[in-house]
Scaffold this active site. Structure first.
Site, mmCIF file in Angstrom:
data_model
loop_
_atom_site.group_PDB
_atom_site.id
_atom_site.type_symbol
_atom_site.label_atom_id
_atom_site.label_comp_id
_atom_site.label_asym_id
_atom_site.label_seq_id
_atom_site.Cartn_x
_atom_site.Cartn_y
_atom_site.Cartn_z
ATOM 1 N N SER A 9 -56.645 -5.119 21.372
ATOM 2 C CA SER A 9 -55.596 -5.379 20.389
ATOM 3 C C SER A 9 -55.633 -4.444 19.195
ATOM 4 C CB SER A 9 -55.689 -6.823 19.891
ATOM 5 O OG SER A 9 -55.510 -7.712 20.965
ATOM 6 N N LYS A 10 -56.810 -3.981 18.803
ATOM 7 C CA LYS A 10 -56.926 -3.203 17.576
ATOM 8 C C LYS A 10 -57.138 -1.726 17.861
ATOM 9 C CE LYS A 10 -58.739 -7.071 14.879
ATOM 10 N NZ LYS A 10 -59.846 -7.569 14.040
#
Length: 210
Positions: A9-10
């Site tokens: 996600s990051k």
């Protein structure tokens, strides 16, 4: 042929793909057949997944570490897997929730069928609850939708300000904490009240003026 897809996600380096990569390689996916994204699962723009889905051919199997690496949401996930099955492409989950899903086997297809049925049931349940809630609200004289960000106090201030020719609309909206769209929904450019303004004042038991 096994094709692997990975996602974190990051993009700031606080999450890495190592765990997913190791699991996919151990499952038999070749390094050259791994696709990846560094983006939120809710984003539509995932070039790695797009390229991965385009590369798949009949007889291939798309493999992911966990089920939540693939879909934006439950509906997108189920639709994507259905599309793969229509193209005669397998889908396999290695671990976590959904680890028994492997559409290349009869038992795996059965698990996915149950999963898809539960997803449909959940959607219908949410829809029924929403409709029941709206019906209950209407019965009590309330309509569904977002509450007004405009208040009678803000409305009076906006009305007075818009009546002045030197008022800067952007500054006024910033001061009141509303958007231009909201302002012009209630007040015309000369400070007159629109229909929604009168409705708001009636709801609050106040009289329109001006």
């Amino acid at each position: 042929m096994l094709i692997g897809y990975m996602r974190v996600s990051k993009v700031d380096g606080s999450q890495v793909l190592d765990l997913q990569r190791d699991a996919l390689l151990a499952a038999g996916v070749k390094p050259s057949r791994l696709y990846e994204d560094q983006a939120s699962g809710k984003k539509d723009d995932r070039p790695g997944l797009e390229a991965c889905l385009k590369s798949l051919r009949e007889g291939d199997t798309l493999t992911v570490w966990k089920l939540d690496r693939l879909g934006r949401n439950l509906r997108h996930l189920v639709n994507t897997i259905h599309d793969l099955m229509d193209r005669k492409i397998g889908f396999r989950v290695l671990s976590g929730q959904g680890a028994n899903i492997d559409t290349t086997t009869a038992s795996g297809r059965l698990v996915f069928g149950i999963f898809a049925a539960l997803a449909e049931f959940e959607r219908e349940l949410i829809r029924e609850r929403t409709m029941a809630g709206l019906a209950s609200a209407r019965a009590r004289g309330r309509n569904g939708g977002r509450p007004y960000t405009m208040t009678p106090a803000k409305l009076r201030l906006a009305q007075a300000a818009m009546a002045k020719r030197d008022t800067k609309v952007g500054d006024l909206c910033k001061e009141l904490g509303i958007t231009r769209q909201t302002l012009y929904r209630f007040i015309d450019p000369k400070g007159g009240l629109r229909a929604d303004a009168s409705k708001l004042l009636r709801r609050k038991g106040q009289k329109a003026s001006g």
